[in-house]
Design a protein around this motif. Structure first.
Motif, PDB file in Angstrom:
ATOM      1  N   UNK A 176       0.808  -1.216   0.000  1.00 37.79           N
ATOM      2  CA  UNK A 176       0.000   0.000   0.000  1.00 37.79           C
ATOM      3  C   UNK A 176       0.847   1.274   0.000  1.00 37.79           C
ATOM      4  N   UNK A 177       1.994   1.226   0.655  1.00 43.24           N
ATOM      5  CA  UNK A 177       2.748   2.442   0.943  1.00 43.24           C
ATOM      6  C   UNK A 177       3.118   3.284  -0.283  1.00 43.24           C
ATOM      7  N   UNK A 178       3.566   2.704  -1.401  1.00 47.11           N
ATOM      8  CA  UNK A 178       3.956   3.571  -2.516  1.00 47.11           C
ATOM      9  C   UNK A 178       2.868   4.545  -2.959  1.00 47.11           C
ATOM     10  N   UNK A 179       1.639   4.063  -3.121  1.00 44.83           N
ATOM     11  CA  UNK A 179       0.570   4.960  -3.569  1.00 44.83           C
ATOM     12  C   UNK A 179       0.205   5.972  -2.495  1.00 44.83           C
ATOM     13  N   UNK A 180       0.202   5.558  -1.219  1.00 52.55           N
ATOM     14  CA  UNK A 180      -0.124   6.499  -0.143  1.00 52.55           C
ATOM     15  C   UNK A 180       0.960   7.564   0.002  1.00 52.55           C
ATOM     16  N   UNK A 181       2.212   7.189  -0.203  1.00 53.03           N
ATOM     17  CA  UNK A 181       3.299   8.167  -0.103  1.00 53.03           C
ATOM     18  C   UNK A 181       3.198   9.222  -1.203  1.00 53.03           C
ATOM     19  N   UNK A 182       2.587   8.847  -2.328  1.00 50.20           N
ATOM     20  CA  UNK A 182       2.377   9.793  -3.428  1.00 50.20           C
ATOM     21  C   UNK A 182       1.089  10.593  -3.266  1.00 50.20           C
ATOM     22  N   UNK A 183       0.371  10.336  -2.183  1.00 50.19           N
ATOM     23  CA  UNK A 183      -0.898  11.024  -1.963  1.00 50.19           C
ATOM     24  C   UNK A 183      -2.028  10.459  -2.787  1.00 50.19           C
ATOM     25  N   UNK A 184      -1.858   9.205  -3.263  1.00 46.25           N
ATOM     26  CA  UNK A 184      -2.856   8.589  -4.144  1.00 46.25           C
ATOM     27  C   UNK A 184      -3.576   7.422  -3.483  1.00 46.25           C
ATOM     28  N   UNK A 185      -3.400   7.275  -2.188  1.00 44.51           N
ATOM     29  CA  UNK A 185      -4.068   6.178  -1.489  1.00 44.51           C
ATOM     30  C   UNK A 185      -5.512   6.506  -1.192  1.00 44.51           C
ATOM     31  N   UNK A 186      -6.312   5.459  -1.019  1.00 40.54           N
ATOM     32  CA  UNK A 186      -7.718   5.670  -0.698  1.00 40.54           C
ATOM     33  C   UNK A 186      -8.425   4.359  -0.454  1.00 40.54           C
ATOM     34  N   UNK A 187      -9.649   4.429   0.035  1.00 39.41           N
ATOM     35  CA  UNK A 187     -10.408   3.210   0.329  1.00 39.41           C
ATOM     36  C   UNK A 187     -10.799   2.453  -0.932  1.00 39.41           C
ATOM     37  N   UNK A 188     -11.104   1.184  -0.733  1.00 41.95           N
ATOM     38  CA  UNK A 188     -11.521   0.315  -1.828  1.00 41.95           C
ATOM     39  C   UNK A 188     -13.036   0.140  -1.799  1.00 41.95           C
ATOM     40  N   UNK A 189     -13.660   0.322  -2.954  1.00 43.00           N
ATOM     41  CA  UNK A 189     -15.110   0.191  -3.024  1.00 43.00           C
ATOM     42  C   UNK A 189     -15.790   1.219  -2.135  1.00 43.00           C
ATOM     43  N   UNK A 190     -16.779   0.768  -1.375  1.00 39.16           N
ATOM     44  CA  UNK A 190     -17.522   1.668  -0.488  1.00 39.16           C
ATOM     45  C   UNK A 190     -16.680   2.115   0.700  1.00 39.16           C
ATOM     46  N   UNK A 191     -15.670   1.313   1.060  1.00 36.30           N
ATOM     47  CA  UNK A 191     -14.869   1.605   2.249  1.00 36.30           C
ATOM     48  C   UNK A 191     -15.551   1.209   3.541  1.00 36.30           C
ATOM     49  N   UNK A 192     -16.793   0.729   3.460  1.00 38.25           N
ATOM     50  CA  UNK A 192     -17.547   0.380   4.665  1.00 38.25           C
ATOM     51  C   UNK A 192     -17.225  -1.019   5.179  1.00 38.25           C
ATOM     52  N   UNK A 193     -16.544  -1.825   4.343  1.00 36.87           N
ATOM     53  CA  UNK A 193     -16.202  -3.178   4.763  1.00 36.87           C
ATOM     54  C   UNK A 193     -15.175  -3.149   5.887  1.00 36.87           C
ATOM     55  N   UNK A 194     -15.358  -4.040   6.874  1.00 34.74           N
ATOM     56  CA  UNK A 194     -14.442  -4.055   8.008  1.00 34.74           C
ATOM     57  C   UNK A 194     -13.136  -4.746   7.644  1.00 34.74           C
ATOM     58  N   UNK A 195     -12.090  -4.263   8.278  1.00 35.58           N
ATOM     59  CA  UNK A 195     -10.739  -4.768   8.036  1.00 35.58           C
ATOM     60  C   UNK A 195     -10.107  -5.072   9.385  1.00 35.58           C
ATOM     61  N   UNK A 196      -9.896  -6.347   9.649  1.00 33.04           N
ATOM     62  CA  UNK A 196      -9.217  -6.746  10.875  1.00 33.04           C
ATOM     63  C   UNK A 196      -7.720  -6.816  10.603  1.00 33.04           C
TER      64      UNK A 196
END
Length: 301
Positions: A176-196
């Protein structure tokens, strides 16, 4: 203890080895012993197979972490077969050798995953929750079934249902880090799905905990007690990195890229580590922000 470890060169196994080596004698089972020596050092004993062992009586414990990564590639039929066989075959071999002895290892700790539960929506999930039947459940259910065949008055079996592991050296966060470091990170789909999720140091700590606590057996959710939605995870990661958070990956894009495997990312589970906490285990990183700050500081350092 004399310990047999599978998956010793992997993300979790490599970190675990640094804690086992000072106190225990460890043998790593790997089809490529050269990789073991390169990754772990030439003082490690490595086995290419179990063929020359009649049983596992020489070992006090077995830790089974081997398996093809489940989310690395599109789920073609061939890849599904690799995912299953890489877990089931080695577990079946270990259990067969374990049962062949007169003085078997006292404990088998075997991998599994929170995918055991399948998609669960917003419901809080513990070890007794009913699973949703789908591919991830099928993989984990048979994996655990095979491991549990080793249970006897001499051997206790613990199955660890791993959540997404947070660490600096591998796993989902590294991707995940490369895209987030470029400011391009974001949730997948609705983002409402839980992530443990769980910090890698807590994974190692709970493995050592289960190794040492003879009253522990059965399934254990290896997940921090702070499951978050994918949206919350994404925002927290962006905030810790001090990056903007405005991108979103549509569900149709995920399905186009990953096919059926996208369901693993677009659905989820809100998993709680009920049995671990009842057994007296305490998480060093119980909250996501603390876990990410430590992990990313370690990476930057």
């Amino acid at each position: 203890m004399n310990i047999l470890l599978t998956g010793g060169t992997g993300f979790i196994g490599h970190r675990l080895m640094s804690h086992l080596r000072p106190h225990h004698q460890v043998t790593v089972l790997s089809r490529t012993p050269d990789k073991v020596y390169q990754r772990l050092g030439h003082d490690i004993q490595a086995l290419a197979s179990l063929d020359n062992l009649e049983n596992l009586d020489q070992f006090d414990a077995v830790i089974n972490l081997a398996g093809e990564p489940i989310a690395d590639k599109r789920w073609t039929q061939a890849q599904k077969t690799r995912i299953c066989e890489s877990r089931w075959q080695i577990t079946e071999q270990l259990v067969s050798k374990l049962k062949a002895g007169q003085n078997p290892p006292r404990v088998l700790i075997s991998g599994s995953a929170v995918g055991f539960y399948g998609r669960q929506g917003e419901a809080l999930v513990d070890e007794d929750s009913n699973p949703h039947p789908e591919f991830s459940h099928k993989v984990c259910a048979k994996w655990e079934q095979l491991a549990n065949e080793a249970a006897s008055e001499h051997t206790r079996v613990c199955c660890i249902r791993l959540a997404v592991v947070m660490g600096s050296e591998g796993g989902a966060l590294k991707k995940m880090l490369p895209s987030y470091r470029l400011g391009l990170g974001g949730p997948m789909g609705s983002g409402k799905q839980y992530m443990s999720w769980i910090h890698i140091d807590d994974v190692v700590a709970l493995l050592l905990f289960l190794l040492e606590h003879e009253s522990c057996q059965g399934p254990f959710n290896a997940a921090a007690p702070d499951p978050v939605t994918n949206e919350q995870f994404s925002r927290t990661l962006a905030r810790v990195l001090n990056k903007p958070h405005f991108m979103r990956i549509p569900a149709w894009t995920m399905r186009l890229l990953f096919g059926e495997m996208a369901d693993l990312l677009l659905t989820g589970q809100r998993v709680m580590p009920v049995r671990l906490q009842k057994a007296g285990f305490y998480f060093r990183y119980p909250t996501l922000e603390k876990a990410l700050k430590e992990t990313l500081k370690y990476r930057e350092g």
